[in-house]
Write a protein that holds these residues in place. Structure first.
Motif, PDB file in Angstrom:
ATOM      1  N   GLN A  40       0.969  -0.925  -0.037  1.00  0.00           N
ATOM      2  CA  GLN A  40       0.100   0.129  -0.100  1.00  0.00           C
ATOM      3  C   GLN A  40       0.864   1.212   0.082  1.00  0.00           C
ATOM      4  O   GLN A  40       1.997   1.193  -0.027  1.00  0.00           O
ATOM      5  N   SER A  41       0.314   2.287   0.081  1.00  0.00           N
ATOM      6  CA  SER A  41       1.088   3.553  -0.007  1.00  0.00           C
ATOM      7  C   SER A  41       1.397   4.159   1.144  1.00  0.00           C
ATOM      8  O   SER A  41       0.711   4.018   2.328  1.00  0.00           O
ATOM      9  N   ALA A  42       2.538   4.869   1.232  1.00  0.00           N
ATOM     10  CA  ALA A  42       2.817   5.727   2.627  1.00  0.00           C
ATOM     11  C   ALA A  42       3.759   6.829   2.479  1.00  0.00           C
ATOM     12  O   ALA A  42       4.449   6.897   1.195  1.00  0.00           O
ATOM     13  N   GLN A  43       3.904   7.669   3.292  1.00  0.00           N
ATOM     14  CA  GLN A  43       4.833   8.861   3.078  1.00  0.00           C
ATOM     15  C   GLN A  43       5.594   9.113   4.206  1.00  0.00           C
ATOM     16  O   GLN A  43       5.176   8.858   5.180  1.00  0.00           O
ATOM     17  N   GLU A  44       6.766  10.023   4.007  1.00  0.00           N
ATOM     18  CA  GLU A  44       7.569  10.347   5.174  1.00  0.00           C
ATOM     19  C   GLU A  44       8.307   9.014   6.094  1.00  0.00           C
ATOM     20  O   GLU A  44       7.914   7.899   5.730  1.00  0.00           O
ATOM     21  N   GLY A  45       9.030   9.632   7.013  1.00  0.00           N
ATOM     22  CA  GLY A  45       9.430   8.493   7.787  1.00  0.00           C
ATOM     23  C   GLY A  45      10.989   8.063   7.365  1.00  0.00           C
ATOM     24  O   GLY A  45      11.599   8.896   6.601  1.00  0.00           O
ATOM     25  N   ASN A  46      11.379   7.187   7.972  1.00  0.00           N
ATOM     26  CA  ASN A  46      12.785   6.559   7.792  1.00  0.00           C
ATOM     27  C   ASN A  46      13.243   5.053   7.357  1.00  0.00           C
ATOM     28  O   ASN A  46      12.006   4.396   7.375  1.00  0.00           O
ATOM     29  N   PHE A  47      14.284   4.867   6.697  1.00  0.00           N
ATOM     30  CA  PHE A  47      14.149   3.419   6.450  1.00  0.00           C
ATOM     31  C   PHE A  47      15.046   2.721   7.922  1.00  0.00           C
ATOM     32  O   PHE A  47      15.556   3.357   8.722  1.00  0.00           O
ATOM     33  N   TYR A  48      14.576   1.312   8.085  1.00  0.00           N
ATOM     34  CA  TYR A  48      15.303   0.689   8.913  1.00  0.00           C
ATOM     35  C   TYR A  48      15.986  -0.363   8.242  1.00  0.00           C
ATOM     36  O   TYR A  48      15.656  -1.317   7.480  1.00  0.00           O
ATOM     37  N   ALA A  49      17.220  -0.402   8.499  1.00  0.00           N
ATOM     38  CA  ALA A  49      18.115  -1.257   7.741  1.00  0.00           C
ATOM     39  C   ALA A  49      18.774  -2.473   8.903  1.00  0.00           C
ATOM     40  O   ALA A  49      19.367  -2.148  10.012  1.00  0.00           O
ATOM     41  N   PHE A  50      18.134  -3.699   8.536  1.00  0.00           N
ATOM     42  CA  PHE A  50      18.590  -4.842   9.535  1.00  0.00           C
ATOM     43  C   PHE A  50      19.985  -5.460   8.988  1.00  0.00           C
ATOM     44  O   PHE A  50      19.996  -6.137   7.810  1.00  0.00           O
ATOM     45  N   CYS A  51      20.831  -5.618   9.685  1.00  0.00           N
ATOM     46  CA  CYS A  51      22.245  -6.045   9.244  1.00  0.00           C
ATOM     47  C   CYS A  51      22.494  -7.319  10.404  1.00  0.00           C
ATOM     48  O   CYS A  51      22.325  -7.217  11.556  1.00  0.00           O
ATOM     49  N   ASN A  52      23.051  -8.449   9.613  1.00  0.00           N
ATOM     50  CA  ASN A  52      23.308  -9.654  10.265  1.00  0.00           C
ATOM     51  C   ASN A  52      24.585  -9.604  10.931  1.00  0.00           C
ATOM     52  O   ASN A  52      24.939 -10.383  11.879  1.00  0.00           O
ATOM     53  N   GLY A  53      25.441  -8.566  10.409  1.00  0.00           N
ATOM     54  CA  GLY A  53      26.672  -8.625  11.112  1.00  0.00           C
ATOM     55  C   GLY A  53      27.515  -9.400  10.256  1.00  0.00           C
ATOM     56  O   GLY A  53      27.396 -10.306   9.523  1.00  0.00           O
ATOM     57  N   ASN A  54      29.076  -9.564  10.873  1.00  0.00           N
ATOM     58  CA  ASN A  54      29.854 -10.327  10.425  1.00  0.00           C
ATOM     59  C   ASN A  54      30.790 -10.773  11.324  1.00  0.00           C
ATOM     60  O   ASN A  54      31.690 -10.189  11.759  1.00  0.00           O
ATOM     61  N   SER A  55      30.731 -12.018  12.102  1.00  0.00           N
ATOM     62  CA  SER A  55      31.480 -12.308  13.302  1.00  0.00           C
ATOM     63  C   SER A  55      32.990 -12.474  12.801  1.00  0.00           C
ATOM     64  O   SER A  55      33.848 -12.051  13.852  1.00  0.00           O
TER      65      SER A  55
END
Length: 280
Positions: A40-55
């Motif tokens: 659906q549609s949306a506006q404004e806000g932020n990205f959430y970036a999910f990172c698994n990392g690297n041990s």
């Protein structure tokens, strides 16, 4: 009244092992409405970036809050060291408090609850094994998480985020596997579930949390037009009120959910996923 949950769009970045999700506050840009297929549609806000990392490089799992205009990381939220991210969903409460959360599956057997206002992890809730897909149901303020390891759904309620509200909702017959859930306002509280390891499409009641029906394809041999060894992607058309489920790369099965019958299997459509267009 809350708007439908989960204003996200995902894409993979193999080099950085990052799963990018778009997090929006207001209505309308295209974004995920619930789960990983509906938009659906949306506006404004932020990205959430999910990172698994690297041990190997000493990089821990995290969630980065990113300004979509400037690309600036506004905040980095540390996650438990063994976290491997799967589906996230954004939801809001209906009680007037307007609390906002991001609920994300951790393949290690947890649901990570992030408070979207404080941008901190609220709690980590243990659940069944190997969760991948997650779905927000705004009518009940519930987050449904599918366990690939156990072939069940576990459910979190936005009012009691410190523990599961329901668990072990069966979504298989004998062999647990990877699966998806489909619901729509058009047929709520019914929902439909797939399992890549079994020849079934299941129907679950989202209020009673019980399986109520299943379409069984085990009787159809490899030469039968309805042969379907396992199901995966699933979608719905309001035009004909049929659902469509992929059949382990041998076609797309079409089911009439009003008259409870298998309509056809489209052998030319051999992909593993289905999507709804705006004209359905």
């Amino acid at each position: 009244k809350i708007r439908p949950p989960s204003f996200f769009r995902k894409k993979n970045n193999m080099l950085a092992s990052v799963m990018i999700t778009v997090f929006f506050w207001l209505l309308p840009a295209s974004a995920v409405k619930y789960g990983d297929e509906a938009f659906q549609s949306a506006q404004e806000g932020n990205f959430y970036a999910f990172c698994n990392g690297n041990s190997t490089d000493g990089i821990q799992p995290s969630i980065d809050v990113v300004d979509p205009v400037t690309g600036t990381v506004l905040k980095s939220i540390s996650a438990p060291s063994a976290t491997v991210w799967a589906d996230p969903v954004y939801m809001e409460t209906c009680d007037g408090s307007n609390r906002r959360f991001v609920l994300a599956n951790d393949r290690g057997g947890n649901v990570v609850v992030i408070d979207a206002d404080s941008q901190e992890i609220n709690t980590v809730v243990p659940m069944s094994a190997a969760p991948v897909h997650g779905y927000g149901v705004p009518m009940t303020e519930e987050f449904w998480s599918h366990s690939d390891g156990d072939g069940v759904f576990d459910v979190l309620d936005l009012e009691t985020l410190d523990q599961l509200k329901h668990q072990d909702i069966i979504a298989h017959v004998a062999i647990p596997g990877h699966g998806k859930l489909l619901w729509d306002e058009d047929f709520y509280p019914r929902a439909f579930v797939t399992n890549v390891r079994e020849p079934f499409v299941f129907e679950i009641d989202l209020i009673t949390h019980q399986m109520v029906r299943r379409w069984n394809f085990t009787e159809y041999g490899t030469s039968h037009p309805f042969y379907c060894p396992g199901t995966h992607g699933i979608s719905y058309s309001r035009v004909n009120r049929h659902i469509y489920a992929t059949c382990s790369s041998v076609g797309l099965v079409e089911i009439d959910i009003v008259n409870f019958g298998v309509v056809a299997k489209h052998g030319f459509a051999t992909g593993g996923q289905t999507y709804e267009t705006r004209d359905e």
